[in-house]
Scaffold this active site. Structure first.
Site, PDB file in Angstrom:
ATOM      1  N   ALA A  12      -3.057  -9.577   4.959  1.00  0.00           N
ATOM      2  CA  ALA A  12      -1.673  -9.863   4.556  1.00  0.00           C
ATOM      3  C   ALA A  12      -1.367 -11.351   4.470  1.00  0.00           C
ATOM      4  CB  ALA A  12      -0.712  -9.197   5.529  1.00  0.00           C
ATOM      5  N   THR A  16       1.473 -13.839   1.895  1.00  0.00           N
ATOM      6  CA  THR A  16       2.830 -14.172   2.341  1.00  0.00           C
ATOM      7  C   THR A  16       3.423 -15.308   1.498  1.00  0.00           C
ATOM      8  OG1 THR A  16       1.804 -15.424   4.143  1.00  0.00           O
ATOM      9  CG2 THR A  16       2.713 -13.299   4.717  1.00  0.00           C
ATOM     10  N   ARG A  24       2.924  -5.429   9.182  1.00  0.00           N
ATOM     11  CA  ARG A  24       2.452  -5.137  10.542  1.00  0.00           C
ATOM     12  C   ARG A  24       2.625  -6.327  11.480  1.00  0.00           C
ATOM     13  NH1 ARG A  24      -1.556  -0.800  10.370  1.00  0.00           N
ATOM     14  NH2 ARG A  24      -1.848  -0.195   8.220  1.00  0.00           N
ATOM     15  N   GLN A  91      -7.523  -5.949   2.386  1.00  0.00           N
ATOM     16  CA  GLN A  91      -6.681  -4.965   3.063  1.00  0.00           C
ATOM     17  C   GLN A  91      -5.349  -4.846   2.328  1.00  0.00           C
ATOM     18  OE1 GLN A  91      -7.337  -7.322   6.824  1.00  0.00           O
ATOM     19  NE2 GLN A  91      -7.199  -5.312   7.750  1.00  0.00           N
ATOM     20  N   VAL A  93      -2.640  -4.297  -0.850  1.00  0.00           N
ATOM     21  CA  VAL A  93      -2.479  -3.330  -1.940  1.00  0.00           C
ATOM     22  C   VAL A  93      -1.736  -3.953  -3.116  1.00  0.00           C
ATOM     23  CG1 VAL A  93      -2.527  -1.338  -0.368  1.00  0.00           C
ATOM     24  CG2 VAL A  93      -0.322  -2.402  -0.926  1.00  0.00           C
ATOM     25  N   ASP A  94      -1.584  -5.301  -3.082  1.00  0.00           N
ATOM     26  CA  ASP A  94      -0.712  -5.960  -4.056  1.00  0.00           C
ATOM     27  C   ASP A  94      -1.383  -6.306  -5.386  1.00  0.00           C
ATOM     28  OD1 ASP A  94      -2.197  -8.356  -3.449  1.00  0.00           O
ATOM     29  OD2 ASP A  94      -0.851  -8.744  -1.753  1.00  0.00           O
ATOM     30  N   HIS A 111      -7.388  -0.417   1.156  1.00  0.00           N
ATOM     31  CA  HIS A 111      -6.187   0.405   1.341  1.00  0.00           C
ATOM     32  C   HIS A 111      -5.559   0.838   0.019  1.00  0.00           C
ATOM     33  CE1 HIS A 111      -5.815  -1.592   5.596  1.00  0.00           C
ATOM     34  NE2 HIS A 111      -6.752  -0.656   5.534  1.00  0.00           N
ATOM     35  N   CYS A 122      -3.119  17.079  -8.764  1.00  0.00           N
ATOM     36  CA  CYS A 122      -4.196  17.050  -9.776  1.00  0.00           C
ATOM     37  C   CYS A 122      -4.946  15.716  -9.784  1.00  0.00           C
ATOM     38  CB  CYS A 122      -3.637  17.356 -11.166  1.00  0.00           C
ATOM     39  SG  CYS A 122      -2.693  16.003 -11.894  1.00  0.00           S
ATOM     40  N   THR A 185      -6.199 -12.450   7.992  1.00  0.00           N
ATOM     41  CA  THR A 185      -6.277 -11.160   8.671  1.00  0.00           C
ATOM     42  C   THR A 185      -6.495 -11.394  10.163  1.00  0.00           C
ATOM     43  OG1 THR A 185      -7.638  -9.177   8.997  1.00  0.00           O
ATOM     44  CG2 THR A 185      -8.696 -11.010   7.867  1.00  0.00           C
TER      45      THR A 185
HETATM   46 ZN    ZN Z   1      -0.519  16.328 -11.210  1.00  0.00          ZN
END
Ligand code: ZN
Length: 250
Positions: A12, A16, A24, A91, A93-94, A111, A122, A185
């Site tokens: 993270a 920033t 976290r 780590q 997700v951006d 992540h 699906c 991290t």
């Molecule tokens: Zn679906």
């Protein structure tokens, strides 16, 4: 002589400066509002439509997709462009490493990614942007257009397993690299934390760039405490033009 493979593990702290909060961290959302943790816990998300409506409102208001890469993300991409083999294990997700220019196939997102959505029934994927546009247009809990299933961000929620393929790739890179840079991290969340130890076990030079001490500082060859936005570009420029510097900085 072949150039050394550099693995960058980012947490993270690298984002920033791009305005993305560390959820976290000490001032993070999860500590300030424990109820918020339900929004990213698989069991609650799947079982309660109200949780999903709150989660979609939060995603819409957070404007996380508007975040831009910062100097640290750009420095990693520039190192790769300079001809040094670089792989990123993140780590975050951006998606900011890719936006900065890192080829997607060289970025392993432990992540997952908040820039995509996935159907829990699906498994069809689509852009988060499109799902948020539907929320903007009035759908409180947009469902999969194909099968009507529950849509979630393509991130690993609490209660979900990490993708074993991504994890396997990350481990292979960690074992193969000659330099392992852990940046932003705290090295306290597994499995990312353990990778630092694996890298050291396999003989990589371990460099830790983080404001706070980590459990792996003892094993590090170099520790940098300065702000990531200035320290990482400086450090990576050193890796691109000459052999890894020696010495220990605290
Ligand atoms: Zn679906």
């Amino acid at each position: 002589m072949t150039r050394p493979l550099v693995a960058v593990l980012s947490g993270a702290g690298i984002s920033t400066d791009s305005g993305i909060p560390d959820y976290r961290g000490p001032d993070g959302l999860w500590r300030k509002d424990p109820g918020a943790e339900k929004l990213v816990t698989y069991e609650y998300y799947m079982g309660d439509p109200e949780i999903r409506r709150r989660a979609w409102r939060m995603r819409r208001e957070s404007r996380a997709l508007e975040a831009e890469p910062n100097a640290a993300h750009r420095a990693v991409a520039e190192l790769e462009r300079s001809g040094v083999p670089v792989r990123v294990i993140t780590q975050n997700v951006d998606g900011l490493h890719q936006l900065a220019g890192m080829p997607a196939r060289k970025v392993f997102e432990l992540h997952g990614s908040a820039r995509s959505v996935v159907c829990t029934a699906c498994h069809a994927r689509g852009p988060m942007e499109d799902a948020l546009a539907r929320v903007e247009a009035g759908e409180q809990d947009p469902a999969c257009r194909g099968c009507g299933g529950v849509l979630k961000p393509a991130t690993v929620m609490f209660g979900e397993r990490l993708d074993p393929v991504v994890l396997g790739d990350a481990l292979a890179v960690t074992k193969a690299c000659q330099v392992f840079v852990a940046v932003g991290t705290s090295l306290q969340v597994q499995p990312a934390a353990g990778l630092a130890g694996v890298a050291a076990d396999h003989g990589a030079r371990l460099i830790i760039v983080n404001a706070e001490p980590t459990p792996y500082d003892e094993r590090a060859d170099e520790i940098v405490r300065e702000p990531i936005g200035t320290a990482l570009p400086k450090l990576l420029r050193g890796l691109s033009s000459r052999p890894a510097p020696t010495g220990r900085y605290t």
